[in-house]
Design a protein around this motif. Structure first.
Motif, PDB file in Angstrom:
ATOM      1  N   ARG A  30       0.834  -1.206   0.000  1.00 45.07           N
ATOM      2  CA  ARG A  30       0.000   0.000   0.000  1.00 45.07           C
ATOM      3  C   ARG A  30       0.868   1.254   0.000  1.00 45.07           C
ATOM      4  NH1 ARG A  30      -2.515   0.306   4.845  1.00 45.07           N
ATOM      5  NH2 ARG A  30      -1.541  -1.571   5.633  1.00 45.07           N
ATOM      6  N   LEU A  31       0.297   2.335  -0.519  1.00 37.44           N
ATOM      7  CA  LEU A  31       0.991   3.622  -0.537  1.00 37.44           C
ATOM      8  C   LEU A  31       0.162   4.631   0.275  1.00 37.44           C
ATOM      9  CD1 LEU A  31       1.768   3.841  -4.393  1.00 37.44           C
ATOM     10  CD2 LEU A  31       3.267   2.953  -2.625  1.00 37.44           C
ATOM     11  N   PRO A  32       0.428   4.745   1.585  1.00 32.42           N
ATOM     12  CA  PRO A  32      -0.328   5.711   2.390  1.00 32.42           C
ATOM     13  C   PRO A  32       0.139   7.131   2.068  1.00 32.42           C
ATOM     14  CG  PRO A  32       1.093   4.297   3.758  1.00 32.42           C
ATOM     15  CD  PRO A  32       1.467   4.064   2.347  1.00 32.42           C
ATOM     16  N   MET A  33      -0.766   7.967   1.570  1.00 35.25           N
ATOM     17  CA  MET A  33      -0.312   9.227   0.973  1.00 35.25           C
ATOM     18  C   MET A  33      -1.076  10.456   1.459  1.00 35.25           C
ATOM     19  SD  MET A  33      -1.874   8.607  -2.841  1.00 35.25           S
ATOM     20  CE  MET A  33      -0.530   7.535  -3.274  1.00 35.25           C
ATOM     21  N   GLY A  34      -0.510  11.611   1.110  1.00 38.53           N
ATOM     22  CA  GLY A  34      -1.231  12.876   1.281  1.00 38.53           C
ATOM     23  C   GLY A  34      -1.482  13.272   2.718  1.00 38.53           C
ATOM     24  N   LEU A  35      -0.680  12.772   3.663  1.00 35.09           N
ATOM     25  CA  LEU A  35      -0.873  13.045   5.100  1.00 35.09           C
ATOM     26  C   LEU A  35      -2.239  12.558   5.584  1.00 35.09           C
ATOM     27  CD1 LEU A  35       0.629  16.673   5.455  1.00 35.09           C
ATOM     28  CD2 LEU A  35       1.757  14.487   5.868  1.00 35.09           C
ATOM     29  N   ALA A  36      -2.661  11.394   5.060  1.00 32.86           N
ATOM     30  CA  ALA A  36      -3.994  10.879   5.395  1.00 32.86           C
ATOM     31  C   ALA A  36      -4.037  10.183   6.752  1.00 32.86           C
ATOM     32  CB  ALA A  36      -4.466   9.922   4.305  1.00 32.86           C
ATOM     33  N   LEU A  37      -2.880  10.070   7.434  1.00 32.07           N
ATOM     34  CA  LEU A  37      -2.885   9.373   8.728  1.00 32.07           C
ATOM     35  C   LEU A  37      -2.628  10.327   9.891  1.00 32.07           C
ATOM     36  CD1 LEU A  37      -1.536   6.757   6.783  1.00 32.07           C
ATOM     37  CD2 LEU A  37      -2.129   5.811   8.968  1.00 32.07           C
ATOM     38  N   GLY A  38      -3.279  10.080  10.981  1.00 29.36           N
ATOM     39  CA  GLY A  38      -3.035  10.911  12.155  1.00 29.36           C
ATOM     40  C   GLY A  38      -3.791  10.372  13.353  1.00 29.36           C
ATOM     41  N   PRO A  39      -3.587  10.905  14.557  1.00 22.38           N
ATOM     42  CA  PRO A  39      -2.656  12.001  14.815  1.00 22.38           C
ATOM     43  C   PRO A  39      -1.198  11.554  14.702  1.00 22.38           C
ATOM     44  CG  PRO A  39      -3.542  11.152  16.876  1.00 22.38           C
ATOM     45  CD  PRO A  39      -4.249  10.419  15.786  1.00 22.38           C
TER      46      PRO A  39
END
Ligand SMILES: Cc1cc2nc3c(=O)[nH]c(=O)nc-3n(C[C@H](O)[C@H](O)[C@H](O)COP(=O)(O)OP(=O)(O)OC[C@H]3O[C@@H](n4cnc5c(N)ncnc54)[C@H](O)[C@@H]3O)c2cc1C
Length: 381
Positions: free
Chosen positions: A266-275
């Protein structure tokens, strides 16, 4: 307290942070579940941005033995364009291809030479976040357990972040996530000076897909061939098979004999994860969704966010406390927020085949337009 900072994961984000923290004189330990050198599923492409961050760590000489390339050859709708990397005032114009087997060992060793401790092969299996310290339980391959105690924790586990999830880090599912798959092949064209992208990949029905197929020459007899996609409905293995059929003849590869069978991720992108920030922890690299949505590049951003996290953790250790950690989230947003927001809109737009087809076919008719597009997509504006 055994350490100032415990880092989970010694990929690009973890080893960059370990290097910068150790260089600043902090006591840092990195836990890595695999033994180096180890393979990691990747296209192995380093843009000038990634080269810059390796140079910042003093590793430019270490890259000399690997394959240097000068830019991108784009294919689409029967046309091709060769575009050299622009000579960016900060990032320069040098790209390399280096397998992650070699690259990640190079940076992890460098962090150790700077004074960081590497504990491997051990997996961080749980963490206990206390008021003024973190306890990290680590487990060996044979099931032996131990505990590391540090003032702060940095999570750099990559796309599949178990510890991150246990700390409440989650993905905004309304935002895009990519998928990619790669394989290695012998090819007489292994030392070409261009990395190649095919912008017109289609599904079995002939519908244009948001993504690209790549051939990245490695200069060691092999090429890295893969496909990356911004939709999660298409079977990437079948798409890679179709792409291989298409390019096998021109790259002179034997379609029945991959050097290494395909693996994907997978490519987790665009600052889609947080905090990405807690009372005494930070999150960097893929675990924080830092991949560039425009092109799927993640190594440079893992190095950069590792360095950013190291700076904030260093400030926290030097008396800044929780306020210094909180600054990390702001710094991420200041550095990438607007660009990644546009990237997410771009992904949404090219998810519509008509828009995608218009953009690619117009772009492929004009080298000046396409060169500008390449600059924006590689964040080399
Ligand atoms: C098919 C594919 C092709 C790609 N091609 C490119 C490309 O050409 N160029 C590019 O720039 N990017 C590319 N990327 C993206 C790039 O691989 C990632 O963005 C990059 O590896 C992120 O670095 P990281 O340090 O955040 O995570 P990772 O590189 O995933 O490193 C995480 C490390 O943490 C370790 N780990 C995980 N959990 C634990 C735990 N609990 N305890 C101990 N250790 C742990 C892992 O073993 C691993 O070594 C590609 C990705 C894929 C899937």
């Amino acid at each position: 307290m055994d350490y100032d900072v415990c880092i989970v994961g010694a990929g690009p984000a973890g080893s960059s942070a370990a290097y910068w923290l150790a260089k600043a004189g902090h006591k840092v330990v990195t836990v890595e579940k695999k033994s180096f050198p180890r393979a990691k599923t990747c296209g192995d492409g380093l843009t000038p941005r990634a080269t810059y961050w390796l140079d910042q760590m003093g590793l430019l000489d270490g890259l000399q033995e690997f394959h240097r390339y000068q830019g991108l050859r784009a294919f689409g709708f029967g046309r091709s364009l060769e575009m050299a990397w622009p000579d960016h005032p900060q990032y320069g114009n040098i790209g390399y291809t280096v397998t992650r087997f070699d690259l990640d060992q190079l940076v992890a060793n460098h962090a150790q030479k700077a004074g960081a401790t590497l504990v491997s092969p051990y997996e961080a299996t749980s963490v206990d976040i206390l008021a003024d310290q973190v306890k990290v339980e680590i487990t060996s391959k044979t099931g032996d357990k131990d505990t590391l105690v540090a003032r702060y924790l940095l999570v750099c586990e990559g796309a599949n972040s178990r510890i991150g999830r246990s700390l409440g880090v989650s993905r905004n599912r309304a935002w895009p996530q990519g998928m990619a798959i790669r394989s290695y092949w012998d090819s007489p064209r292994h030392d070409e000076p261009w990395i190649e992208s095919h912008l017109d990949i289609c599904d079995a029905d002939g519908t244009l897909l948001p993504g690209y197929g790549w051939i990245f020459p490695l200069g060691n007899g092999r090429v890295n061939i893969g496909v990356g996609l911004l939709d999660n409905k298409t079977n990437t293995s079948r798409l890679l098979d179709a792409f291989l059929q298409k390019i096998a003849k021109s790259w002179e590869i034997d379609i029945n004999s991959p050097t290494t069978p395909p693996t994907g991720g997978r490519l987790p992108m665009g600052l889609a994860l947080g905090p990405v920030c807690g009372p005494n922890f930070l999150v960097a690299g893929d675990s924080a969704g830092t991949i560039n949505p425009f092109n799927g590049e993640g190594i440079a951003y893992a190095y950069e966010t590792g360095a950013m996290a190291a700076r904030c953790l260093g400030d926290a250790l030097n008396g800044g406390g929780a306020a210094s950690l909180a600054r990390y989230e702001q710094e991420l947003d200041d550095t990438f927020g607007r660009y990644y927001k546009v990237g997410r809109l771009f992904v949404r737009a090219i998810g519509k085949p008509v828009i995608l087809k218009t953009c690619v076919s117009v772009g492929m008719r004009s080298k000046p337009i396409m060169t500008q597009v390449m600059k924006v997509m590689a964040n080399l504006r």
